[in-house]
Design an enzyme around this catalytic site. Structure first.
Site, PDB file in Angstrom:
ATOM      1  CB  CYS A 138      21.075   5.350   3.214  1.00  0.00           C
ATOM      2  SG  CYS A 138      21.101   3.674   3.901  1.00  0.00           S
ATOM      3  CD  GLU A 179      20.257   9.778   0.935  1.00  0.00           C
ATOM      4  OE1 GLU A 179      20.879   8.778   1.308  1.00  0.00           O
ATOM      5  OE2 GLU A 179      19.134  10.079   1.389  1.00  0.00           O
ATOM      6  CD  GLU A 187      19.284   3.132   7.363  1.00  0.00           C
ATOM      7  OE1 GLU A 187      19.671   4.184   6.793  1.00  0.00           O
ATOM      8  OE2 GLU A 187      18.941   2.120   6.758  1.00  0.00           O
ATOM      9  CB  VAL A 230      -0.446   0.986   4.161  1.00  0.00           C
ATOM     10  CG1 VAL A 230       0.082  -0.124   5.075  1.00  0.00           C
ATOM     11  CG2 VAL A 230      -1.530   0.437   3.238  1.00  0.00           C
ATOM     12  N   GLY A 231       1.046   3.374   5.518  1.00  0.00           N
ATOM     13  CA  GLY A 231       2.070   3.896   6.415  1.00  0.00           C
ATOM     14  C   GLY A 231       1.503   4.835   7.456  1.00  0.00           C
ATOM     15  N   GLY A 252       0.816  -1.214   0.000  1.00  0.00           N
ATOM     16  CA  GLY A 252       0.000   0.000   0.000  1.00  0.00           C
ATOM     17  C   GLY A 252       0.842   1.253   0.000  1.00  0.00           C
ATOM     18  N   GLY A 273       2.291   4.931   1.259  1.00  0.00           N
ATOM     19  CA  GLY A 273       2.736   5.459   2.534  1.00  0.00           C
ATOM     20  C   GLY A 273       1.707   6.338   3.201  1.00  0.00           C
TER      21      GLY A 273
END
Length: 473
Positions: free
Chosen positions: A278, A378, A244, A205-206, A200, A202
């Site tokens: 990362c 990044e 993280e 569901v997140g 799902g 973010g």
């Protein structure tokens, strides 16, 4: 064309209540591979409830029982080794080299969790009191697309070792990988509800996992931006969080380093997982006096890098995961040009013959200063910035001049000097004269690279709550 129309709740593959489909697109060809039916809020709530019920009994299991469950999972995964590697190259565009190493790390996740259970004392004496390290509860696991099954295995193995139950939200872009690992987990015959997996978005569901009061902890790997959103939601119900997040890892080449060894290693560190890592060493710090020699070696090394079909065992850099990610990397290359950095190799556009996929030319910038956006933000692609320094102290200062602090690298012919410099870098892990992974050592970030640690004893204790029993005689 494959349609994935099941999620996993309470020990069964079930059809989600959600009605939205998400297209799965090959990063190598941009052709449609299939589609996945996404779960919704109701599906997530059912998964959380299943985990909540299962926790009542699973939290009381013995270490021997948990070791057996972990062994069962490892055996089930081993049976599907070739499929698990192939699906990474097809769906994600991860190189065969990356997919093969990722499989090894997946298996090591279970080995290290088993080793912890054999040695960790869940009951301690502190002062004159007994302290019981108790499972924290239902854990929400939210992971990105750049090592989907690797993250599932490392986080799930730790949760099981701790006696927790979980609800996992993988990236919707990783649905084929998720389907395969779910089949492995199902075969391992864990008690119903111990693990639940909901494909799902973010924001659906997140968001439910972040907000639901029955979730006691969230373990999230992903961008710093999303990590901040999750942390803000989590505080409303005082969820514990392990985050993280992003990185902009410095790689310090000291003036006594053997450049013939250190520079090829630096290229590997920068372009690992096609730069979509990362921990990628995307800031290369070299002494001013070594600038010309460094440029010569880098051009030679990169001329031998194979960019292309991720299924080719010799390919070092595959495609970006999506056209969105490809465009992001292109934008940053243009930003670097606009900022006044000079391209040593690579640049805008796709490599010749690879126009169909999301392929980026491995790009190295020189004349970069640490204030430039390409040195601070990044990028998540095969883009390396070279920054020169005059003294060791300046190198350390530049390395630490970032919002991030996940991983760093130091190279020197003097191990004691390398260790001394590494000890001054503000990062959760510092690689000295090499690149490796210790599944028993903590992993996580300083500053905006995250909160908390994974792996080893510290990673296990992030899934445990200490309960002190203070008895008066």
């Amino acid at each position: 064309m494959k349609t994935i129309d099941k999620i996993y709740i309470n020990g069964e593959f079930v059809t989600p209540k959600g009605t939205e489909y998400f297209n799965l697109i090959s990063p190598t060809t941009n052709e449609k591979l299939g589609e996945v039916l996404l779960g919704n809020t109701e599906d997530t709530q059912k998964a959380i409830n299943a985990a909540k019920i299962a926790f009542k009994t699973f939290s009381k299991t013995t270490t021997i029982e948990r070791i057996k469950y972990l062994e069962n999972i490892k055996i089930a995964i081993e049976k599907r080794k070739d499929e698990l590697i192939d699906v990474v190259t097809e769906e994600y565009g991860g190189t065969f080299q990356f997919a093969s190493n990722s499989f090894i790390y997946m298996q090591k996740s279970f080995d290290s969790a088993i080793e912890l259970l054999k040695t960790y004392d869940f009951t301690k004496t502190m002062g004159e009191s007994e302290v019981q390290m108790t499972p924290i509860g239902v854990v929400g696991i939210i992971i990105p697309w750049n090592s989907s099954n690797g993250f599932i295995c490392s986080k799930l193995s730790t949760a099981i070792a701790a006696g927790c139950t979980v609800v996992i939200k993988p990236s919707e872009m990783s649905a084929q990988q998720t389907q395969l690992i779910t089949e492995c987990l199902h075969e391992a015959n864990l008690p119903k509800g111990v693990f639940n997996i909901v494909n799902g978005l973010g924001e659906i569901v997140g968001a439910e996992i972040s907000q639901n009061p029955d979730v006691a902890k969230i373990s999230f790997t992903g961008s710093t931006t999303v990590g901040k959103i999750i942390a803000k939601e989590a505080v409303n119900t005082m969820k514990r969080v392990t985050l993280e997040l992003g990185g902009k890892s410095p790689n310090i080449i000291l003036d006594d380093a053997d450049l013939s060894k250190a520079i090829p290693l630096a290229i590997i560190a920068a372009f690992m997982n096609s730069g979509q890592a990362c921990i990628a060493g995307t800031r290369l710090l070299i002494p001013e006096s070594k600038s010309e020699e460094t440029k010569h070696i880098i051009k030679e090394v990169i001329s031998n890098i194979i960019v292309g079909d991720p299924k080719n065992p010799n390919t070092a850099v595959g495609p970006m995961v999506s056209t969105k990610q490809f465009n992001r990397v292109q934008d940053y290359i243009q930003i670097g040009i606009n900022e006044g950095a000079q391209i040593l190799t690579g640049g805008l556009g796709k490599p010749d013959g690879l126009e169909k996929g999301n392929f980026v030319k491995p790009t190295v910038f020189i004349n970069v200063n640490n204030k430039m956006r390409i040195a601070q933000e990044e990028i998540f692609g095969p883009v390396l910035s070279i920054i020169t320094y005059k003294t060791e102290e300046e190198a350390i200062e530049i390395a630490n001049d970032t919002n991030y602090g996940l991983q760093a690298y130091v190279s020197s012919s003097d191990p004691k000097r390398a260790h001394r410099v590494a000890s001054q870098i503000n990062a959760g892990r510092v690689q000295i004269n090499g690149i490796g992974h210790d599944p028993m050592a903590p992993f996580g970030g300083f500053k905006q690279s995250g909160i908390g640690r994974e792996f080893g004893v510290l990673g296990l204790e992030a899934y445990l709550e200490p309960k002190a029993l203070i008895q008066q005689n």
